[in-house]
Each structure stands twice: as C-alpha cells, then as structure tokens.
Write a protein that holds these residues in place. Structure first.
Motif, PDB file in Angstrom:
ATOM      1  N   VAL A 163       0.830  -1.209   0.000  1.00 14.13           N
ATOM      2  CA  VAL A 163       0.000   0.000   0.000  1.00 14.13           C
ATOM      3  C   VAL A 163       0.864   1.259   0.000  1.00 14.13           C
ATOM      4  O   VAL A 163       0.484   2.283  -0.562  1.00 14.13           O
ATOM      5  N   ALA A 164       2.063   1.182   0.612  1.00 10.63           N
ATOM      6  CA  ALA A 164       2.918   2.362   0.753  1.00 10.63           C
ATOM      7  C   ALA A 164       3.328   2.974  -0.579  1.00 10.63           C
ATOM      8  O   ALA A 164       3.703   4.140  -0.622  1.00 10.63           O
ATOM      9  N   CYS A 165       3.267   2.204  -1.666  1.00 16.07           N
ATOM     10  CA  CYS A 165       3.552   2.806  -2.976  1.00 16.07           C
ATOM     11  C   CYS A 165       2.756   2.138  -4.088  1.00 16.07           C
ATOM     12  O   CYS A 165       1.785   2.673  -4.564  1.00 16.07           O
ATOM     13  N   GLY A 166       3.179   0.942  -4.533  1.00 16.01           N
ATOM     14  CA  GLY A 166       2.615   0.351  -5.746  1.00 16.01           C
ATOM     15  C   GLY A 166       1.110   0.154  -5.722  1.00 16.01           C
ATOM     16  O   GLY A 166       0.384   0.606  -6.618  1.00 16.01           O
ATOM     17  N   THR A 167       0.614  -0.526  -4.696  1.00 15.98           N
ATOM     18  CA  THR A 167      -0.828  -0.775  -4.598  1.00 15.98           C
ATOM     19  C   THR A 167      -1.581   0.521  -4.317  1.00 15.98           C
ATOM     20  O   THR A 167      -2.672   0.749  -4.856  1.00 15.98           O
ATOM     21  N   GLY A 168      -0.991   1.379  -3.498  1.00 20.35           N
ATOM     22  CA  GLY A 168      -1.602   2.683  -3.248  1.00 20.35           C
ATOM     23  C   GLY A 168      -1.689   3.522  -4.509  1.00 20.35           C
ATOM     24  O   GLY A 168      -2.662   4.245  -4.729  1.00 20.35           O
ATOM     25  N   THR A 169      -0.676   3.422  -5.375  1.00 24.60           N
ATOM     26  CA  THR A 169      -0.694   4.150  -6.641  1.00 24.60           C
ATOM     27  C   THR A 169      -1.835   3.666  -7.531  1.00 24.60           C
ATOM     28  O   THR A 169      -2.525   4.470  -8.176  1.00 24.60           O
ATOM     29  N   ALA A 170      -2.049   2.358  -7.569  1.00 24.45           N
ATOM     30  CA  ALA A 170      -3.172   1.814  -8.341  1.00 24.45           C
ATOM     31  C   ALA A 170      -4.497   2.335  -7.795  1.00 24.45           C
ATOM     32  O   ALA A 170      -5.398   2.718  -8.555  1.00 24.45           O
ATOM     33  N   TYR A 171      -4.630   2.352  -6.466  1.00 20.91           N
ATOM     34  CA  TYR A 171      -5.873   2.836  -5.854  1.00 20.91           C
ATOM     35  C   TYR A 171      -6.076   4.316  -6.158  1.00 20.91           C
ATOM     36  O   TYR A 171      -7.201   4.750  -6.438  1.00 20.91           O
ATOM     37  N   GLY A 172      -4.977   5.096  -6.136  1.00 18.40           N
ATOM     38  CA  GLY A 172      -5.090   6.515  -6.465  1.00 18.40           C
ATOM     39  C   GLY A 172      -5.619   6.733  -7.865  1.00 18.40           C
ATOM     40  O   GLY A 172      -6.436   7.637  -8.102  1.00 18.40           O
ATOM     41  N   ALA A 173      -5.170   5.916  -8.823  1.00 14.52           N
ATOM     42  CA  ALA A 173      -5.655   6.039 -10.193  1.00 14.52           C
ATOM     43  C   ALA A 173      -7.118   5.638 -10.302  1.00 14.52           C
ATOM     44  O   ALA A 173      -7.894   6.238 -11.061  1.00 14.52           O
ATOM     45  N   ILE A 174      -7.515   4.622  -9.543  1.00 14.22           N
ATOM     46  CA  ILE A 174      -8.920   4.209  -9.519  1.00 14.22           C
ATOM     47  C   ILE A 174      -9.801   5.356  -9.019  1.00 14.22           C
ATOM     48  O   ILE A 174     -10.888   5.615  -9.562  1.00 14.22           O
TER      49      ILE A 174
END
Length: 358
Positions: A163-174
């Motif tokens: 969540v701290a970067c990669g998965t959080g980045t995906a969620y931000g784009a969503i």
C-alpha cells in the motif's frame, strides 16, 4: 543499524548507520517490511545515484545537508512498528507498539498541497524517502509522525508495504477515474501496479481486462481477478477490447506500462466518453489526434501516486474487502540478501520483491 545504499552501476552496500533518535514531532519505526519498487531501479542503475537526483531536479547539492558524500538509504515502501516517539507527538494518535505504514514524502507542511495530503506536490519541493531522505531498506527509519497511517489489524506488514507505494498508486488512479461496478476497465501493463489495479477493481465488482506483452503477466492477471487477459504481442489489444465490449470499447483504461504504444492504445481502447488514467512514467500521446479525443469526448487524467488520506482509504478498503495484496510480492528477502535481491529484481522477469524483518 544496517541500511542499503545504492553505490552506482547496479551495485549496493549494506552499510552501518547510527540508530536514529526521535526529535520533536518525529517517530522511529522498527521496520517489518520494505518493498522494492520499479522506480528504485532508476537509482540502482544510475552511474552515480546522487548525480541522477540532481539531474532529475529532486535535490540541489549543498541544500538540506546534501553533498557529494551523502549516502541515502534506499526504499520508499516502508511498513513497521513505532519504536519510539519524540516530544509533541500526541499519544492518543501514535505511540510505541503501533503498527504503521509510512507515507514516503515530506514537504513544507503548510502549503495547500501539503495541507490536503498531497505532499508530493509541495510548493516548496517534495523530499521523498529513499531518494532525498533515508528510506525503509534499513532496520529503523526516522520520520515525521505526520507521515504515518495506522495499519489495520487485518493486514500483514507485507500488505502494508504494498500500500505504501505500488498498490496505493493503483488505488489513487482508480479514484481519479471515479471507477464503479458499472464500468469496464482495461489495464495496460501488468507489473505490480497494474496487477494491483486489476485486483482492487475486481474487488469493486468491475469487469477488468488486463493487457501485457509478457505471457507470464498475462496469465497472472486472471489469478488477480481479471475477467479477460490479452497478450499484446499476439493480438491487437484495441481490437480485442472492442470485441469483448460488443464494439463499444471499455468505459475506462489505465496505462501502467509506460511508453508511447501503451498510452495510445489505452486511449483508443475506450468507448465514447471514455476515461483514461496515465499512471506510468514515460511515453507520449503525440500521435493521438483530435478525432481520438475531441470527437469521442474522451477524458485523459494524470495520476501521480496518491495522497496520505488516499493511502489510509486504500488500506481500509483492502482490510474491509479481504483483498490479498500480499500476492503482489513474488519474492521475499532479508536485508543481508540485498545485492542478490536487486540483481534479481533488475531483470524484471518476475514479480515484485520485499525485504522482511524479524
């Protein structure tokens, strides 16, 4: 304590540093998981990581104590336990023993972007951990308490690192796409961010179409919840997506691959009124004409990681929906294996690596 330092030309050292002590408003985090991000490879591969930072405009030598001898600990996907807090940290919010995710940017704290949680857009210049400030590839990490988000008990430390970067980045784009279960989402590029987007969108009830040119990643998309997966080397993704959507195109698309081709295909794969989020760095839309945009009423948005409040929202979405984001990490390493870990990660033939700590 130990910390990983990139020394140039695909080399690194596990170096000794003094254990940090928290000052006013600060916290020391005992690391439990620290993810390896594709953007770390820019610094790992650079001939001189410090020169690379200067060239990218991230630092000015002589400012903030940075000089040619500066050795910055790598890693910007940190998750761990609060070891100690300094004066002024409200114990009702954070105290030793709390499980936390670290938001990996520091800013001035007072501009409008910082006040709304978008520290990476600080008007005074952002200071990212793992590049300008010491990062999470270490036994301990010193951070402002204002960068912390509590890790839900349902989540592992490894999931928190995602969540701290990669998965959080995906969620931000969503969030930028305002995605809902009514949508069809085409994800171009099925690396860690793209697979996270597949996983999160599928958990929202979205029909997801994954696209990549690597057969292994195409196969992985199905395991992460994609309804359809397309090999862009053997099939035209735009044609395939229109075929799968009864000729209309996907309502949304996301470029997590980078490069000109993926960005242009992401636009053309969407329906009239389509929404496209550009997430990956690199590539241009210079051959996408007015008829691809204006006549189709399409909207293209840029999405640069996420806010600290978005990181918290992402963590709780994962916890509440039981999303198995740990699966994003295919390889787990100890800090003493750092050289082997980055040699493997540099090949970009597998998945994502994470350092785990006792």
């Amino acid at each position: 304590m130990r910390g990983v330092v990139f020394t140039g030309n695909r080399t690194l050292e596990v170096t000794s540093f003094d254990d940090p002590e928290p000052g006013p408003g600060q916290a020391v985090i005992r690391m439990k998981a620290s993810g390896m991000c594709g953007s770390d490879l820019h610094f790992y591969r650079a001939e001189n990581p410090l020169d690379f930072l200067v060239q990218q405009g991230l630092i000015t030598l002589g400012a903030g104590g940075m000089d040619a001898s500066s050795r910055i600990i790598a890693g910007h996907e940190p998750c761990g336990v609060i070891e100690a807090v300094g004066p002024g940290v409200d114990p009702a919010r954070f105290r030793p023993g709390d499980r936390v995710i670290v938001f990996h940017y520091e800013g001035c704290g007072t501009c409008d972007h910082c006040r709304t949680g978008w520290t990476q857009m600080c008007e005074e210049g952002t200071r990212p951990h793992g590049a300008v400030k010491h990062g999470g590839h270490a036994d301990y990490m010193l951070v402002p308490a204002s960068t912390l988000v509590k890790l839900p008990e349902q989540m592992s430390f490894v999931a928190g690192a995602a969540v701290a970067c990669g998965t959080g980045t995906a969620y931000g784009a969503i969030l930028r796409l305002n995605l809902s279960a009514r949508d069809t989402l085409a994800v171009f590029g099925l690396g860690p961010v793209g697979l996270s987007a597949v996983q999160l969108a599928a958990a929202m009830g979205v029909e997801v179409i994954g696209v990549d040119i690597d057969p292994g990643r195409v196969a992985a998309a199905k395991a992460f919840g994609a309804a359809h997966a397309i090999n862009g080397k053997t099939h035209d993704p735009v044609e395939e997506i229109h075929r799968l959507t009864r000729g209309k195109g996907a309502s949304c698309a996301m470029d997590c691959a980078g490069g000109n081709v993926a960005k242009q295909q992401a636009v053309r794969a969407t329906a009239t009124w389509g929404r496209i989020a550009l997430v990956a760095v690199g590539g241009n839309l210079d051959v996408v004409g007015w008829n691809d945009m204006i006549a189709r009423q399409r909207t293209v948005v840029g999405s640069w990681t996420f806010s600290i409040t978005g990181m918290k929202e992402c963590a709780w979405f994962i916890a509440d929906h039981g999303v198995e984001v740990d699966k994003v990490f295919s390889d787990r390493w100890t800090l003493d294996q750092a050289a082997q870990a980055y040699t493997s990660f540099d090949k970009q033939a597998g998945g994502k690596g994470v350092f785990v700590f006792d």
